[in-house]
Design a protein around this motif. Sequence first.
Motif, PDB file in Angstrom:
ATOM      1  N   PRO A 328       0.842  -1.208   0.000  1.00  0.00           N
ATOM      2  CA  PRO A 328       0.000   0.000   0.000  1.00  0.00           C
ATOM      3  C   PRO A 328       0.874   1.255   0.000  1.00  0.00           C
ATOM      4  CG  PRO A 328      -0.799  -1.587   1.615  1.00  0.00           C
ATOM      5  CD  PRO A 328       0.524  -2.107   1.131  1.00  0.00           C
ATOM      6  N   LYS A 329       0.445   2.258  -0.733  1.00  0.00           N
ATOM      7  CA  LYS A 329       1.291   3.448  -0.870  1.00  0.00           C
ATOM      8  C   LYS A 329       1.453   4.209   0.441  1.00  0.00           C
ATOM      9  CE  LYS A 329       1.071   4.298  -5.808  1.00  0.00           C
ATOM     10  NZ  LYS A 329       0.893   5.297  -6.882  1.00  0.00           N
ATOM     11  N   ASP A 330       0.449   4.149   1.313  1.00  0.00           N
ATOM     12  CA  ASP A 330       0.610   4.840   2.587  1.00  0.00           C
ATOM     13  C   ASP A 330       1.693   4.175   3.434  1.00  0.00           C
ATOM     14  OD1 ASP A 330      -1.667   2.839   2.689  1.00  0.00           O
ATOM     15  OD2 ASP A 330      -1.382   3.178   4.832  1.00  0.00           O
ATOM     16  N   LYS A 331       1.833   2.843   3.316  1.00  0.00           N
ATOM     17  CA  LYS A 331       2.917   2.156   4.035  1.00  0.00           C
ATOM     18  C   LYS A 331       4.267   2.565   3.460  1.00  0.00           C
ATOM     19  CE  LYS A 331       4.812  -2.378   5.249  1.00  0.00           C
ATOM     20  NZ  LYS A 331       6.172  -1.993   4.808  1.00  0.00           N
ATOM     21  N   ASN A 332       4.376   2.554   2.138  1.00  0.00           N
ATOM     22  CA  ASN A 332       5.626   2.991   1.512  1.00  0.00           C
ATOM     23  C   ASN A 332       5.959   4.426   1.899  1.00  0.00           C
ATOM     24  OD1 ASN A 332       6.290   0.637   0.140  1.00  0.00           O
ATOM     25  ND2 ASN A 332       5.183   1.221  -1.719  1.00  0.00           N
ATOM     26  N   PHE A 333       4.941   5.275   1.906  1.00  0.00           N
ATOM     27  CA  PHE A 333       5.149   6.685   2.248  1.00  0.00           C
ATOM     28  C   PHE A 333       5.714   6.802   3.663  1.00  0.00           C
ATOM     29  CE2 PHE A 333       4.285  10.990   3.393  1.00  0.00           C
ATOM     30  CZ  PHE A 333       4.179  11.716   2.219  1.00  0.00           C
ATOM     31  N   THR A 334       5.111   6.073   4.588  1.00  0.00           N
ATOM     32  CA  THR A 334       5.582   6.104   5.975  1.00  0.00           C
ATOM     33  C   THR A 334       7.002   5.564   6.081  1.00  0.00           C
ATOM     34  OG1 THR A 334       3.312   5.824   6.767  1.00  0.00           O
ATOM     35  CG2 THR A 334       5.078   5.342   8.323  1.00  0.00           C
ATOM     36  N   ASP A 335       7.288   4.498   5.343  1.00  0.00           N
ATOM     37  CA  ASP A 335       8.643   3.931   5.361  1.00  0.00           C
ATOM     38  C   ASP A 335       9.665   4.934   4.825  1.00  0.00           C
ATOM     39  OD1 ASP A 335       7.668   1.591   6.408  1.00  0.00           O
ATOM     40  OD2 ASP A 335       7.673   0.489   4.506  1.00  0.00           O
ATOM     41  N   ILE A 336       9.297   5.654   3.769  1.00  0.00           N
ATOM     42  CA  ILE A 336      10.204   6.668   3.218  1.00  0.00           C
ATOM     43  C   ILE A 336      10.488   7.742   4.265  1.00  0.00           C
ATOM     44  CG2 ILE A 336      10.369   8.555   1.538  1.00  0.00           C
ATOM     45  CD1 ILE A 336       8.815   6.725  -0.423  1.00  0.00           C
ATOM     46  N   ALA A 337       9.435   8.229   4.914  1.00  0.00           N
ATOM     47  CA  ALA A 337       9.614   9.261   5.943  1.00  0.00           C
ATOM     48  C   ALA A 337      10.509   8.753   7.069  1.00  0.00           C
ATOM     49  CB  ALA A 337       8.256   9.697   6.486  1.00  0.00           C
ATOM     50  N   ASN A 338      10.306   7.508   7.487  1.00  0.00           N
ATOM     51  CA  ASN A 338      11.128   6.944   8.561  1.00  0.00           C
ATOM     52  C   ASN A 338      12.582   6.816   8.135  1.00  0.00           C
ATOM     53  OD1 ASN A 338       8.956   6.737  10.309  1.00  0.00           O
ATOM     54  ND2 ASN A 338       8.472   4.628   9.722  1.00  0.00           N
ATOM     55  N   GLU A 339      12.812   6.386   6.905  1.00  0.00           N
ATOM     56  CA  GLU A 339      14.189   6.268   6.412  1.00  0.00           C
ATOM     57  C   GLU A 339      14.897   7.619   6.408  1.00  0.00           C
ATOM     58  OE1 GLU A 339      14.220   4.481   2.572  1.00  0.00           O
ATOM     59  OE2 GLU A 339      13.270   2.619   3.258  1.00  0.00           O
ATOM     60  N   LEU A 340      14.136   8.664   6.110  1.00  0.00           N
ATOM     61  CA  LEU A 340      14.712  10.008   6.037  1.00  0.00           C
ATOM     62  C   LEU A 340      14.744  10.701   7.396  1.00  0.00           C
ATOM     63  CD1 LEU A 340      12.859  11.219   2.810  1.00  0.00           C
ATOM     64  CD2 LEU A 340      15.226  10.433   2.973  1.00  0.00           C
TER      65      LEU A 340
END
Length: 594
Positions: A328-340
């Motif tokens: 799901p894109k919201d999961k990917n979005f959250t993962d991107i924010a966490n990585e950054l």
Amino acid sequence: MMRELQYPFDANNILSQKRKIKKQLLNEKKEFLDKNIAILGGSTTNDIKLILEIFLLNYGIRPHFYESEYNQYYQDAVFPNRELEEFHPDLIYVYTTNRNITRYPIISETADDVNGLIEQEIEKFESIWRNLRETYGCPIIQNNFEMPFYRLMGNKEASDIHGKVNFLTRLNMEFYLYAQEHENFYICDINYISADFGLKEWADPFYFYMYKYALNVNAIPYLSFNVANIIKSILGKNKKGFVLDLDNTLWGGIIGDDGVDNIVLGQEEAVGQAYSEFQRYIKEHQQLGIILNIDSKNDHENAVAGLKHPDSEFTEGDFISVKANWEPKDKNFTDIANELNLLPESLVFIDDNPAERYIITKQLPEVNAPEIGIVQNYIQNIDRSGFFEVTNLSDDDLKRNEMYQKNAKRTKLQSTFTDYKEYLVSLEMKGIIRAFESVYMARIAQLTNKSNQFNLTTRRYTQAEIESISQKEDYITLYGKLFDKFGDNGVVSVIIGHKVEKECQIDLWIMSCRVLKRDMEFAMMDALVNCCKEKGLTKIRGYYYPTAKNSMVREFYQMQGFQKISEDTQGNTEWIFDIPEIYENKNNVIEMED
């Protein structure tokens, strides 16, 4: 974020529902940054103020206004004004228009006469700006001039020194030169905004004759939105990056179905040209330090293949994080924010699919996912949204993409270690901690407004306030820079404290998310203790005020050896550190430079 206040918005709805919208915003928002804003107007400003208020509330800023009487902008600025002085403005908006020009040239005047009129007008405004700066020391926003609603000489108005168009253009250039030479001075470009709205409608004289508004009332939301964007940028509330879809967003077509050779991109057809220009537009943001990321429902191989298309403006290396999968894109979005190490609301989601935008905003309600329309309108709808309004560009901004790329290398290196301290040592870190210096004032002010997670008191400062504090003997100021074998992380930590008898009371302690868990917080503590000892202080008093975003530093003072002495029902805590005669440094992995 309230959808009704995001571009493209319905201006008439905002005007008619402004009280309802304000009430809703005040009920929804739990934490506001309170700021005193003075509006010094050359014409009626009441609705400008009311609409500006709701846009600012939507950005988490609760304004308290001083509004000058009709056309009293000059008097309020230049002459003693007890009411304005007691108001203590954090920011001043000088709302003037071409209706406030003292006198235009007449055809019979010489070039010297016209130059004299220019100088007279500029001196009037410079006296305003000079007095405001000296009296209030806060940021100033100044309108430039919109073009006149008629041209006596037609097209010759632009080139003839007697033309109003020529005269206003020259004045605007003088305003721009002043802005380039003076910090904390910002132009609200009503010349562009009025042209974008449509000058004929913007300058409809009916509204001036009837209500003394110098613009069409229906244009007020567009003006106020632009002013709000400048203010939120000054206060460090800009977005930091894009999270981009691929199919039908960066190119036309579905690459998994159509294949890389058949996606629509390039100069061969009109729609392909639109996608190419959109790619160039997005890539240009890297110059401003805006970070780019991908969140696409695709096989990773297909995503990378699309970026290798011969007409692509991008390479995979342009993106800090690439999530091309079937999550799901919201999961990917959250993962991107966490990585950054960023809050999700720091990033803007760009996707042509309204269903995906809906899911993102439903799951992550503080994230902006603008309605971008058809590809020919992508640029306009994103650009007018003001996500990345520039007021100051620091060296750290210009290097941000490089810094995040190097952070990715650090993360990769960390994965090869089982002992975290050995990893820190391997980074070969070096640090500089000093009292505030003029060269870093813009970055320090920016950091005080952008840091939310590692921020113990969430106090915010303008650059003017930072500059003022740095000159005061009863304040302790420290900034920290961190280097390692991958490069310069820039200014990453700030402490502001003030002396009260034998104590240093900490007003602000912040650190950039880029360097979390690198022991820079210990190096800053060591520097603070040494600074206090040099000044004969024996105690350090710290405060923690909880917010929805700073729970990670709830026990920070305990980790530094402070003792908690109080806690109220809201979770606000107070801590004390007795400075020992012999203090042992806590940092032992960062080599500190003198």
